[in-house]
Design an enzyme around this catalytic site. Structure first.
Site, PDB file in Angstrom:
ATOM      1  N   PRO A  10      97.610 113.589 150.552  1.00  0.00           N
ATOM      2  CA  PRO A  10      96.263 113.023 150.531  1.00  0.00           C
ATOM      3  C   PRO A  10      95.301 113.739 149.584  1.00  0.00           C
ATOM      4  O   PRO A  10      95.274 114.965 149.509  1.00  0.00           O
ATOM      5  CB  PRO A  10      95.794 113.167 151.991  1.00  0.00           C
ATOM      6  N   ASN A  11      94.554 112.905 148.900  1.00  0.00           N
ATOM      7  CA  ASN A  11      93.471 113.311 147.993  1.00  0.00           C
ATOM      8  C   ASN A  11      93.951 113.900 146.676  1.00  0.00           C
ATOM      9  O   ASN A  11      93.141 114.144 145.779  1.00  0.00           O
ATOM     10  CB  ASN A  11      92.493 114.286 148.685  1.00  0.00           C
ATOM     11  N   ARG A  18      87.292 115.930 140.729  1.00  0.00           N
ATOM     12  CA  ARG A  18      86.281 116.573 141.588  1.00  0.00           C
ATOM     13  C   ARG A  18      86.746 118.010 141.881  1.00  0.00           C
ATOM     14  O   ARG A  18      87.918 118.312 141.786  1.00  0.00           O
ATOM     15  CB  ARG A  18      86.149 115.858 142.940  1.00  0.00           C
ATOM     16  N   TYR A  23      90.445 123.261 142.221  1.00  0.00           N
ATOM     17  CA  TYR A  23      91.754 122.674 141.914  1.00  0.00           C
ATOM     18  C   TYR A  23      92.020 122.525 140.406  1.00  0.00           C
ATOM     19  O   TYR A  23      93.052 121.999 140.020  1.00  0.00           O
ATOM     20  CB  TYR A  23      91.885 121.312 142.609  1.00  0.00           C
ATOM     21  N   ASN A  72     103.752 118.746 147.774  1.00  0.00           N
ATOM     22  CA  ASN A  72     102.410 119.220 148.084  1.00  0.00           C
ATOM     23  C   ASN A  72     101.836 118.222 149.086  1.00  0.00           C
ATOM     24  O   ASN A  72     101.371 117.141 148.695  1.00  0.00           O
ATOM     25  CB  ASN A  72     101.535 119.314 146.838  1.00  0.00           C
ATOM     26  N   ALA A  75      96.353 118.357 152.860  1.00  0.00           N
ATOM     27  CA  ALA A  75      95.863 118.791 154.173  1.00  0.00           C
ATOM     28  C   ALA A  75      96.873 118.521 155.298  1.00  0.00           C
ATOM     29  O   ALA A  75      96.822 119.187 156.345  1.00  0.00           O
ATOM     30  CB  ALA A  75      94.543 118.103 154.479  1.00  0.00           C
ATOM     31  N   ASP A  85     109.034 117.268 160.968  1.00  0.00           N
ATOM     32  CA  ASP A  85     110.238 116.642 161.530  1.00  0.00           C
ATOM     33  C   ASP A  85     110.999 115.849 160.477  1.00  0.00           C
ATOM     34  O   ASP A  85     112.238 115.849 160.465  1.00  0.00           O
ATOM     35  CB  ASP A  85     109.870 115.715 162.700  1.00  0.00           C
ATOM     36  N   GLU A  96     107.718 123.791 149.240  1.00  0.00           N
ATOM     37  CA  GLU A  96     106.299 123.496 149.478  1.00  0.00           C
ATOM     38  C   GLU A  96     105.476 124.076 148.329  1.00  0.00           C
ATOM     39  O   GLU A  96     105.698 125.227 147.933  1.00  0.00           O
ATOM     40  CB  GLU A  96     105.920 124.172 150.809  1.00  0.00           C
ATOM     41  N   HIS A  98     101.465 124.494 146.578  1.00  0.00           N
ATOM     42  CA  HIS A  98     100.004 124.352 146.640  1.00  0.00           C
ATOM     43  C   HIS A  98      99.391 124.823 145.333  1.00  0.00           C
ATOM     44  O   HIS A  98      99.825 125.838 144.774  1.00  0.00           O
ATOM     45  CB  HIS A  98      99.415 125.144 147.811  1.00  0.00           C
ATOM     46  N   ARG A 105      91.965 131.253 151.449  1.00  0.00           N
ATOM     47  CA  ARG A 105      90.906 130.279 151.745  1.00  0.00           C
ATOM     48  C   ARG A 105      90.608 130.271 153.254  1.00  0.00           C
ATOM     49  O   ARG A 105      90.888 131.230 153.947  1.00  0.00           O
ATOM     50  CB  ARG A 105      91.337 128.906 151.210  1.00  0.00           C
ATOM     51  N   ARG A 109      93.668 126.817 156.716  1.00  0.00           N
ATOM     52  CA  ARG A 109      94.686 126.533 155.691  1.00  0.00           C
ATOM     53  C   ARG A 109      95.808 127.565 155.718  1.00  0.00           C
ATOM     54  O   ARG A 109      96.732 127.511 154.907  1.00  0.00           O
ATOM     55  CB  ARG A 109      94.057 126.506 154.288  1.00  0.00           C
TER      56      ARG A 109
HETATM   57  O1  CA2 Z   1      96.041 123.816 147.182  1.00  0.00           O
HETATM   58  C1  CA2 Z   1      96.628 122.768 147.434  1.00  0.00           C
HETATM   59  O2  CA2 Z   1      97.439 122.246 146.672  1.00  0.00           O
HETATM   60  C2  CA2 Z   1      96.305 122.021 148.732  1.00  0.00           C
HETATM   61  O3  CA2 Z   1      97.524 121.446 149.215  1.00  0.00           O
HETATM   62  C3  CA2 Z   1      95.314 120.952 148.365  1.00  0.00           C
HETATM   63  C4  CA2 Z   1      94.792 120.189 149.581  1.00  0.00           C
HETATM   64  C5  CA2 Z   1      94.283 121.150 150.652  1.00  0.00           C
HETATM   65  O4  CA2 Z   1      93.899 120.418 151.807  1.00  0.00           O
HETATM   66  C6  CA2 Z   1      95.343 122.173 151.026  1.00  0.00           C
HETATM   67  O5  CA2 Z   1      94.794 123.044 151.979  1.00  0.00           O
HETATM   68  C7  CA2 Z   1      95.765 122.956 149.806  1.00  0.00           C
HETATM   69  C8  CA2 Z   1      93.635 119.271 149.184  1.00  0.00           C
HETATM   70  C9  CA2 Z   1      93.943 118.348 148.090  1.00  0.00           C
HETATM   71  C10 CA2 Z   1      92.651 117.695 147.699  1.00  0.00           C
HETATM   72  O6  CA2 Z   1      92.646 117.577 146.318  1.00  0.00           O
HETATM   73  C11 CA2 Z   1      91.445 117.285 145.752  1.00  0.00           C
HETATM   74  C12 CA2 Z   1      91.444 117.276 144.382  1.00  0.00           C
HETATM   75  C13 CA2 Z   1      90.292 117.003 143.730  1.00  0.00           C
HETATM   76  C14 CA2 Z   1      89.133 116.732 144.431  1.00  0.00           C
HETATM   77  C15 CA2 Z   1      89.148 116.736 145.790  1.00  0.00           C
HETATM   78  C16 CA2 Z   1      90.316 117.001 146.468  1.00  0.00           C
END
Ligand code: CA2
Length: 146
Positions: A10-11, A18, A23, A72, A75, A85, A96, A98, A105, A109
């Site tokens: 997700p995201n 953003r 990121y 990846n 969240a 599972d 995995e 990230h 953080r 997390r």
């Molecule tokens: O650091 C990572 O790759 C995460 O998997 C990214 C997730 C976060 O919830 C994990 O704790 C760590 C969030 C991805 C959201 O990506 C965005 C990218 C641009 C703008 C907003 C969110």
């Protein structure tokens, strides 16, 4: 030639648009292109979804069609017993990934439901985390076929 699925949760479709301070400014398309350039000796498939069930389905579909998964889960890493599972059930090596150093953080997390069922984790190197995971997966698969 190993077939590897690179799965994003997700995201991550928002990558590069953003929160560049967290990121980076690399888009998901850029990350996928970097993976393809880094591993021309692998057959890479890419899938991103914001839905937990779609990610579970993609993990199930990898059994019998892929040699490994680089994931990846965003969240869902910190919340999803369903993804835990699914990975445990398919008996394929998974790594995995990230972008950020999740351990530096917020405390929510720090826990991963995926860590117990993956070969290992790479976190904190931005888009390079995916390339490091690719190298790790390739080395793992090569050592098994010797
Ligand atoms: O650091 C990572 O790759 C995460 O998997 C990214 C997730 C976060 O919830 C994990 O704790 C760590 C969030 C991805 C959201 O990506 C965005 C990218 C641009 C703008 C907003 C969110």
């Amino acid at each position: 030639m190993p077939a590897l699925l690179i799965l994003n949760g997700p995201n991550l479709n928002l990558l590069g648009t953003r929160q560049p301070e967290v990121y980076g400014s690399t888009t998901l398309q850029d990350v996928e292109a970097m993976c393809s350039a880094h591993a021309p000796d692998c057959m890479l498939s890419f899938f991103q979804s914001n839905s937990e069930g779609a990610l579970v389905d993609a993990i199930h579909a990898a059994k019998g069609t892929q040699d490994g998964i680089i994931l990846n889960a965003g969240a869902y890493t910190h919340t999803s017993i369903a993804l835990h599972d699914a990975i445990a059930s398919i008996e394929l090596p998974a790594i995995e990934v990230h972008l950020s150093n999740v351990h530096a953080r917020e405390s929510f997390r720090h826990h991963s439901y995926l860590s117990p069922v993956v070969l290992g984790s790479v976190a904190g190197f931005g888009a390079q985390s995916y390339l490091m995971a690719l190298d790790g997966m390739k080395a793992h698969l090569a050592s098994r076929t010797k």
